[in-house]
Design an enzyme around this catalytic site. Structure first.
Site, PDB file in Angstrom:
ATOM      1  N   ASP A   7      50.557  42.360  32.410  1.00  0.00           N
ATOM      2  CA  ASP A   7      49.221  41.841  32.691  1.00  0.00           C
ATOM      3  C   ASP A   7      48.320  42.354  31.570  1.00  0.00           C
ATOM      4  O   ASP A   7      47.869  43.497  31.601  1.00  0.00           O
ATOM      5  CB  ASP A   7      48.739  42.337  34.053  1.00  0.00           C
ATOM      6  CG  ASP A   7      47.351  41.829  34.400  1.00  0.00           C
ATOM      7  OD1 ASP A   7      47.011  40.692  34.010  1.00  0.00           O
ATOM      8  OD2 ASP A   7      46.597  42.571  35.057  1.00  0.00           O
ATOM      9  N   GLU A  67      51.204  36.892  31.530  1.00  0.00           N
ATOM     10  CA  GLU A  67      50.169  36.028  32.091  1.00  0.00           C
ATOM     11  C   GLU A  67      49.550  35.180  30.986  1.00  0.00           C
ATOM     12  O   GLU A  67      49.270  35.676  29.897  1.00  0.00           O
ATOM     13  CB  GLU A  67      49.090  36.877  32.766  1.00  0.00           C
ATOM     14  CG  GLU A  67      48.104  36.061  33.570  1.00  0.00           C
ATOM     15  CD  GLU A  67      47.183  36.933  34.391  1.00  0.00           C
ATOM     16  OE1 GLU A  67      47.326  36.933  35.621  1.00  0.00           O
ATOM     17  OE2 GLU A  67      46.337  37.617  33.795  1.00  0.00           O
ATOM     18  N   ASP A 140      46.066  45.995  38.174  1.00  0.00           N
ATOM     19  CA  ASP A 140      46.746  45.731  36.905  1.00  0.00           C
ATOM     20  C   ASP A 140      48.258  45.875  37.084  1.00  0.00           C
ATOM     21  O   ASP A 140      49.034  45.095  36.544  1.00  0.00           O
ATOM     22  CB  ASP A 140      46.251  46.693  35.813  1.00  0.00           C
ATOM     23  CG  ASP A 140      44.768  46.532  35.535  1.00  0.00           C
ATOM     24  OD1 ASP A 140      44.348  45.409  35.209  1.00  0.00           O
ATOM     25  OD2 ASP A 140      44.032  47.525  35.662  1.00  0.00           O
TER      26      ASP A 140
END
Length: 187
Positions: A7, A67, A140
């Site tokens: 992430d 992502e 996160d």
């Protein structure tokens, strides 16, 4: 199969390494790479690259789940995020790992059965699926673990795809999911 989920962020980058075998999913390692705001952006990108490289060397994943970029009103933030993503992509290519990118909505759908799920709902399901309830407190980290799970559920072997179908049980919203899985509700 072992997958590294990332992430990306310019001040905090979450990571999570998930293994799937015949007994299910397990977390090999996870955490947050915290970056000092006083360092240049280039130095922060270098730190992300080096720390993720160490994680790759120690856990030996076969794939990286990253992502995708989302639209941002702040062009400078979007540019910095894109540069962090570029470092992760370069690292994946330099270490001969397959790279798969997922939109946040796709990760939410894979993990919760609902593409518009909140971060809290994703965190809840990730910690339940990986049986690490209470140990992970950063979104996160749960987002990174969610990316790894999404990869395993979406394109993993057939055994990895079956739990994804069973998790949603046809529910189209969070209320329906809670009714279908009351044992997963923490009160």
């Amino acid at each position: 199969m072992v997958v590294l989920g990332v992430d990306p962020g310019s001040l905090k980058t979450g990571y999570g390494v998930v293994r799937q075998d015949s007994s299910g999913f397990s977390v090999l390692t996870c955490g947050v790479i915290r970056l000092h705001s006083g360092k240049s952006h280039a130095e922060r990108i270098g730190q992300i690259y080096r720390e993720l490289e160490e994680i790759i060397n120690s856990t030996k994943p076969r794939r990286v789940a990253l992502e995708t970029v989302f639209l941002s009103k702040n062009a400078q933030s979007a540019l910095k995020l894109g540069q962090v993503r570029g470092a992760v992509i370069a690292l994946s290519m330099n270490t001969d790992l397959e790279l798969h990118e997922y939109a946040p909505r796709e990760v939410k759908s894979a993990v919760t059965g609902r593409g518009s799920a909140s971060k809290e709902q994703v965190a809840f399901m990730v910690t339940r699926m990986l049986q690490v309830t209470g140990h992970i407190t950063s979104y996160d980290v749960t987002d990174a673990l969610g990316l790894a799970l999404c990869d395993l559920l979406r394109i993993g072997n057939r055994a990895a795809q079956e739990p994804a179908q069973g998790i949603s049980r046809g529910n189209k919203n969070w209320t329906g999911f809670v009714r279908a899985f009351p044992e997963m509700v923490v009160r």
